[in-house]
Structure formats: C-alpha cells, structure tokens
Design an enzyme around this catalytic site. Structure first.
Site, PDB file in Angstrom:
ATOM      1  N   ASP A 283       1.183  -1.478   0.313  1.00 31.36           N
ATOM      2  CA  ASP A 283      -0.341   0.331  -0.026  1.00 31.36           C
ATOM      3  C   ASP A 283       0.682   1.214  -0.009  1.00 31.36           C
ATOM      4  OD1 ASP A 283      -1.777   1.510  -0.188  1.00 31.36           O
ATOM      5  OD2 ASP A 283      -3.611   0.830   1.519  1.00 31.36           O
TER       6      ASP A 283
HETATM    7  C1  BGC Z   1      -5.231   3.322  -0.169  1.00 30.90           C
HETATM    8  C2  BGC Z   1      -5.443   2.329  -0.766  1.00 30.90           C
HETATM    9  C3  BGC Z   1      -5.282   3.195  -2.354  1.00 30.90           C
HETATM   10  C4  BGC Z   1      -3.835   4.145  -2.524  1.00 30.90           C
HETATM   11  C5  BGC Z   1      -3.743   4.781  -3.579  1.00 30.90           C
HETATM   12  C6  BGC Z   1      -3.652   4.149   0.184  1.00 30.90           C
HETATM   13  O1  BGC Z   1      -3.585   5.235   0.928  1.00 30.90           O
HETATM   14  O2  BGC Z   1      -4.797   2.338   0.943  1.00 30.90           O
HETATM   15  O3  BGC Z   1      -6.645   1.981  -0.932  1.00 30.90           O
HETATM   16  O4  BGC Z   1      -5.455   2.195  -2.916  1.00 30.90           O
HETATM   17  O5  BGC Z   1      -3.912   4.943  -1.449  1.00 30.90           O
HETATM   18  O6  BGC Z   1      -4.304   5.304  -3.897  1.00 30.90           O
END
Ligand code: BGC
Length: 755
Positions: A283
C-alpha cells in the site's frame, strides 16, 4: 458424477493451450530478464505517482520523467487520460534502454467516471450479477482512459463503523463479502486480461485491515488465527480463487508483523497455501512505514518486505534506494529480486503491453463510452438497488406525484457530496442532486419547495477536515436559527417533508474515522424541529457508514438509507421516493444502537450467560440493548413479502447426500418488488463455540404484486465446515439449525442432523 469423455478431452486441450501460452510467456520473460541489469530489475518494482491526482499519503514522487527514462519505474498511478498516459508511456518505450512499457494504475473503486454508489451501498443490493456488471463498466471506461490496473476490490470485513473505510467494502459478513469479491474480480478482468476493455484487479488490503483497533484508521490489529480464517480471510481467498491478478498489502500488522513484510501472510498463506500466482503490491508508502512499526531502518525493512514476498513498492522508493546494496551485501538473494521482477513483467505480458504498449489508450472510445448515457442508466439502477428502507409507516411512501413537498436539508440541493469517497476520476458537477432528481422524476404536478435548513455540521474543525479534496461542507453565512426557521415554515406549508441529511462524502473513507457516529448536532436539531411541525417527515440519509440513528429517527414517517449514491444519486432517490422503483436493499452491515455497543454484528456467539432479562448476571449492558438498531440483512419494501411452506427434502445430511431447502415467497402487497431471501445455519454443538447464525446463501427474487415463487437452496456438508483450531476445514457431525427469511432476525427454523 462421471464426466463424459469429450468434456475431459476439452479440459485436457484447454490445459495444453494454457501451458503453451505460459511457456511462450516464460520464454519471452526469460529472454528479457537475461538482458536486464540489477538496476533495471529493481526499477520494475517501483510504483510511483507524480501526484497530479489525489495522493493519500503525505509523500508524492519527484523527477518522475527522468526516472522513467532511466528504467527506474515499473508503473505509475494518478496519471489518467489518453494524453497523459501516452506521454508517460512514450518515455518508457522510446527513451528507456529496454523499452519496457509501464503499468498505469488508479483507484477505480466504484466506477471510473460513471460513479456508482460507494461499495458499501452497492453491497446492499445483494445483486452479484449487477455488481459484476458495474465492475465491467468501470473497466471499460478506465481502459479507454489509458488505465490497465484498478486498485479494487477492497474486501476488508469491517464490523466497526467508526472506521471510515467501511464505505469502501462490503460490510460485515464473509459469505456475502466473498460473493461480491468474486463478482468484482470477474467484472474487472473479464474473460481475458488481453482484451482491450479489461484490466488487472487488485484485491486489498491484505489482510485484516478492517479490524483496526477502535476503528481508528491505520491502527494495529490482533486476532486469533481461527477468527482470521473463519471470518476475515474468506473474501481475499475468494478473490484469489476467482483469479485476481494482483494483491495489495495492508497498513496494519498481523500477529505483530506488518502485513507488508509478513512472510507468513504473503508467502506461506497467499502463495503457497492459496496458490496465488500474481503480483503483490504494497500500500501507499507501507514499506517505508515499517520503519515506524519499529522493524528497522529503510534498508532493513526493504529486505524484510522483498523476502516476505512483496513485489512492488508503492511510493516509498525504498527498493529503488536500497536493494542493490543489500544484494551486494548478500542480505537479499537475487532469486528474490528475480521473482518480484518476473511477476511485474508477467502482469504486463498478460495485459498485452509488450505487443502494444498503447493498447489501453483509446481517445475515440473514451469520447464515446466514458460517462455515456447507457452507463449513467446502469449507475441509476445500481443506486436504486443499493438503498435500504430502514423504517416505514407504510403510508407515507411512495410519495404521490401530485403532492406538495418541502425538500429540506444540507444534502438536498448538493452535487459535491453525491459521488462519495474515492471517486478519483469522478466530476461532482456532473452528478444529479436530489432537488434536480425530484424535478426530473416528479414532473409538473409535483410542487417542491427547497430550504437548506442546516449546515451538514456547524463545527469548523470537522468541516475543514471534510474539505481536503474540495468543498464538501459549506458553512452558510446565515445564522443556523434563520435557516431552521425557513425550513420549518416551508414544512408547515407542505403535505410532506423530505429531509436529506447525513455525512459529507469525506466524513468517511480513508483517514476519516469518527468516534461519534451520530448525525451531526445541526442536523439532529433540524430533524426535531421538522418532526414538531406534525407533518410526515421522510428522512433520507446519505452516509459512508452505518450511523447511530437512535434518538434521531423516532419521529420519522420513513427512513431511507441511500449511502453516497454516485453520479445518478438524485434521480435514483427520486425514482424510489416517488414510487417509480421499490426499495429492495438489505443491510450488509448492522447499524449500532449506540457507539458503546461496537462491534455489533449479527453473527455473534451466544456466550455462557445468554441475555436473560430476569438474570442480572447475563451478558448485557445496563443502558443499551445487545442488538443492533438495524441488523445485517434488514431492509423493508413498499410491498409485503410472506414466507411459507418451509420444507427440507430430508432432515439428514451427509457428505454424499445434500438437502434441498425450499420456501415459498409471496408478494402479498400492492407493489411489484424484490426480496433477498437469506439462508442461515447454526451448528448446535461444536468443539469450538460457534456463531449463532451464519449466512450460507441468498437469492434476490423479483415478484409482481400477488405473485408467489418457490425458492430453493442446496445445502451441502461442505457449507457446514469451519476452520478448527488446527486450521483444518472440517464439519462436525451432529445437530444443526437451518434458517430462512428476509433478514437475520425473523427467520423460519428447522433442525437437521449431519451424519
Ligand atoms: C490506500 C489504498 C489505495 C492507495 C493508492 C492508499 O492510501 O490505502 O487503498 O489504493 O492509497 O491510492
């Protein structure tokens, strides 16, 4: 059952073709990797964002173009649209030494530009065919716009509505969550990833992110393996079984090890036990965040992550900065780097990017198919199906198109909150407000007067935090009392009041946990003043989570939960309020009676001291009931459904012999409508304490007024299995209860014996 010979032959031929395809891919990637330097291999693991769209952490990447040209980037996200994608892809395939194309990802969460209801809302439709279709529409739009990777579905089981991200998932139940996870993956990925309108799905957040302590985002998680396997892991597993191409790790720790660097989770479970063959991505900055988790410095956490099985590094650029040195120091084996690099290249190969790096850029198709009228029609239908009629006096709704309506509330004439959280490519101004929808659907005979009545919140601090991605909460220049008086006077002049209240879109979602999930005080005050007029008040609630409604809705004639319903929100709400559609949504997540009850969910265990009003020492609160205000599965209709003739083909079940469970459903009311028939079971004696009810099946049935239908389920021994303390998936012979009904509380009941 024996398979006919030709079926077996077809299977063998298909397998041979698959093997041949795999061999071709392997040969191509072997040849490519033979040419790659260590730097180039590490470069493929680097996923960055130039931050032209919404960054969700505090960091965005720099010198992106230079890094692409130098072969230091494997993929980008936040770069959307034919022109921008082409520009970046040009650099990769024209300037970098090996001309390896880039992946382009995005948070396509509930639609691309045609924004559907938030996922929690969609899940309340319990219509997996429609959900799958919505994902295919999203994939079709996103791929025309240059994207080939959607960071969706989010399948985290969540039982704590304080957690803002409950809006992004499918609620509290593993069975429903698994069915939706499967539908979404199939919708995004279609028949083949090589098709121009399908893309890589990414199941997230692996794992257990929805169980963060206290519902506070990014917080720690701790749970037993049995709970994980029985209640939290099934939807991720369902996505893997459905062939999901990529998996994103979660921010939290799992048994004390951050998920992003957790070898047991990523390799032993996901890859070895579940057979996941695709690519893992961290993530946003979650590799770097392992330093904060006190796992060591940036080089050490990178070693931990890659050895654990993590392939792509989202935004931290920790691999880019440290892996080469760690290899030289023999702290990382080249086999680990090769594995990760290969999996990234395989994803690109499967998409067909090596044949045509521009295949997902189609300006002509984008102009024609993105946000098309037909896609908006789908969005309107899904929105209608996601609404849950929580409460009804059965006489106020549906509203007559000849009535006079006072349309009141801070969300009644609002476009900026209709899309809900995580609508990265959505344009709020293209959405339909409730006021517009009521005018569209109501026609000339409907008399509507509108007043805002209150601010979503009067609290400037909450407003500021809800406005990070644009103006969502506008605090009116007028004094709250003046707004209230205007609303009350309109209410007095009308036949009926429709009050549209709830949360701004960014009051839920990522980094939007709340400790108080009642309606904001300003809205509660407004509702009380409207009830005091004596007019029937229909409360329409928009929110990204189940709210605590105790004390706010007792005076309402009806309560319609609409979530944040997407681009067609206003039209869909008007369709339902004015009777062009009959609500059929059922809750996928319980609405707590009070915050103090959380977590409250339907599948709780009985305890050794079951609740007993005559026993002080039974499990209970002094000041609140044990049960949710509205439980999982609940949802009313304008019509009435009757369950009768509940029959089982036998009361004995065995491994060889399944049981047919049958019930007659009758629409005994005046309106056509749909009902979700739900099947639950209870294991009456079990070596480990069982939940009192577990969903095992559901069917959404459409019936005309007066119509009846037999609904049947096949109950097999396998459906009664669970993970025991040794994590074996077993059933235990003995007595079970089988339950059928239209929600998780009011059920017809029969006992059976598993031999
Ligand atoms: C979130 C994800 C997301 C990623 C990219 C993160 O902060 O937890 O769900 O896909 O950002 O934007």
């Amino acid at each position: 059952m024996k398979k006919p010979l030709f079926v077996t032959l077809l299977f063998v031929v298909a397998l041979m073709q698959l093997n041949a395809q795999d061999q071709k891919m392997n040969a191509f990637i072997n040849a490519l990797m033979a040419k790659m330097t260590v730097d180039e291999k590490v470069g493929q693991l680097n996923l960055i964002t130039p931050g032209s769209d919404i960054p969700t952490g505090s960091v965005v990447s720099s010198n992106v173009e230079k890094k692409i040209a130098e072969g230091n980037v494997g993929g980008l996200f936040g770069v959307i649209g034919p022109d921008k994608v082409k520009q970046a892809q040009d650099i990769a395939v024209k300037q970098s030494r090996l001309k390896i194309p880039l992946l382009f990802g995005s948070d396509v969460i509930h639609g691309h530009k045609t924004i559907f209801p938030i996922p929690l809302g969609i899940s309340c439709s319990w219509d997996t065919a429609l959900i799958r279709y919505s994902a295919s529409v999203a994939a079709n739009e996103a791929t025309a716009d240059g994207l080939n990777w959607a960071f969706s579905p989010m399948v985290d089981i969540a039982r704590d509505p304080r957690w803002g991200r409950v809006s992004e998932g499918s609620g509290e139940d593993p069975f429903l969550g698994s069915a939706i996870a499967t539908a979404m993956v199939k919708g995004y990925q279609g028949k083949s990833l090589a098709d121009k309108n399908t893309l890589l799905a990414c199941v997230k957040h692996f794992a257990l992110y929805g169980a963060s302590e206290g519902g506070r985002d990014y917080n720690s998680v701790d749970m037993s393996k049995m709970k994980m396997f029985n209640e939290y892991l099934p939807p991720y597993k369902a996505a893997v079984d459905a062939g999901v191409a990529t998996v994103m790790s979660s921010f939290n720790d799992v048994e004390g090890v951050p998920a992003t660097g957790n070898k047991w989770l990523l390799t032993d479970l996901l890859r070895t036990k579940w057979g996941f063959k695709g690519m893992l991505v961290s993530d946003y900055t979650s590799i770097g965040e392992m330093v904060n988790h006190r796992q060591g410095d940036i080089a050490e956490v990178s070693i931990q992550a890659i050895k654990a099985g993590m392939d792509m590094d989202m935004v931290t650029e920790a691999y880019l900065g440290t892996l080469k040195k760690s290899l030289q120091q023999k702290k990382v084996a080249i086999a680990d780097l090769d594995r990760a690099c290969r999996l990234v290249l395989e994803a690109k190969y499967k998409l067909g990017l090596f044949d045509d790096p521009y295949r997902y850029i189609d300006a002509a198709r984008a102009a024609k198919e993105v946000l098309s009228e037909s896609n908006r029609t789908v969005a309107r239908k899904i929105a209608r199906e996601s609404f849950v009629l929580l409460q009804s006096d059965y006489k106020t709704l549906p509203l007559k198109k000849s009535s006079s309506i006072a349309l009141i509330g801070p969300l009644a004439n609002d476009r900026s909150n209709m899309l809900g959280t995580w609508a990265v490519s959505g344009d709020p101004q293209k959405s339909v407000s409730v006021l517009e929808g009521m005018r569209n659907v109501g026609g000339n005979t409907l008399k509507i007067q509108y007043a805002k009545g209150a601010n979503i919140t009067d609290d400037p601090n909450l407003a500021r935090q809800a406005n990070v991605f644009g103006m969502r909460v506008e605090i009116d220049k007028r004094h709250p009392d003046e707004m209230l008086q205007e609303a009350v006077s309109l209410a007095r002049q009308s036949d009926v009041v429709v009050a549209v209240v709830g949360e701004a879109s960014e009051m839920s979602g990522e980094a939007a946990s709340r400790s108080d999930i009642t309606l904001p005080a300003s809205e509660q005050k407004l509702l009380k003043a409207l009830y005091a007029t004596g007019k029937p008040v229909v409360v329409v609630i928009m929110s990204g989570r189940p709210l605590v409604l105790t004390g706010s809705i007792e005076g309402a004639a009806a309560v319609l939960q609409t979530w944040h319903a997407g681009i067609e929100a206003g039209n869909a709400i008007a369709d339902v309020l004015l009777g062009d559609a009959n609500p059929s949504g059922k809750l996928s997540m319980s609405f707590p009676y009070s915050v103090g009850q959380i977590p409250v969910y339907y599948s709780q265990k009985r305890t050794g001291r079951p609740i007993d009003p005559n026993n002080k020492f039974s499990t209970k609160y002094l000041d609140a009931p044990n049960e949710a205000l509205f439980s999982f599965g609940h949802g009313l209709s304008y019509t009435n459904f009757v369950y009768s003739d509940f029959r089982l083909s036998s009361n004995q079940l065995s491994k060889q012999q399944s049981i047919q469970v049958e019930v007659t459903l009758t629409n005994s009311g005046k309106y056509d409508g749909a009902e979700v028939v739900q099947l639950y079971t209870l294991d009456k004696v079990r070596s480990v304490t069982p939940p009192e009810k577990e969903l095992k099946g559901f069917q959404k049935i459409y019936l005309k007024a007066g119509e009846s239908k037999k609904v049947s389920f096949t109950l097999t021994e396998e459906m009664l299995r669970f993970y025991n303390p040794s994590l074996q998936f077993v059933s235990e012979p003995g007595e079970f209860t089988v339950m059928v009904g239209g929600n998780s509380k009011d059920l017809l009941v029969r006992d059976i014996v598993l031999k």
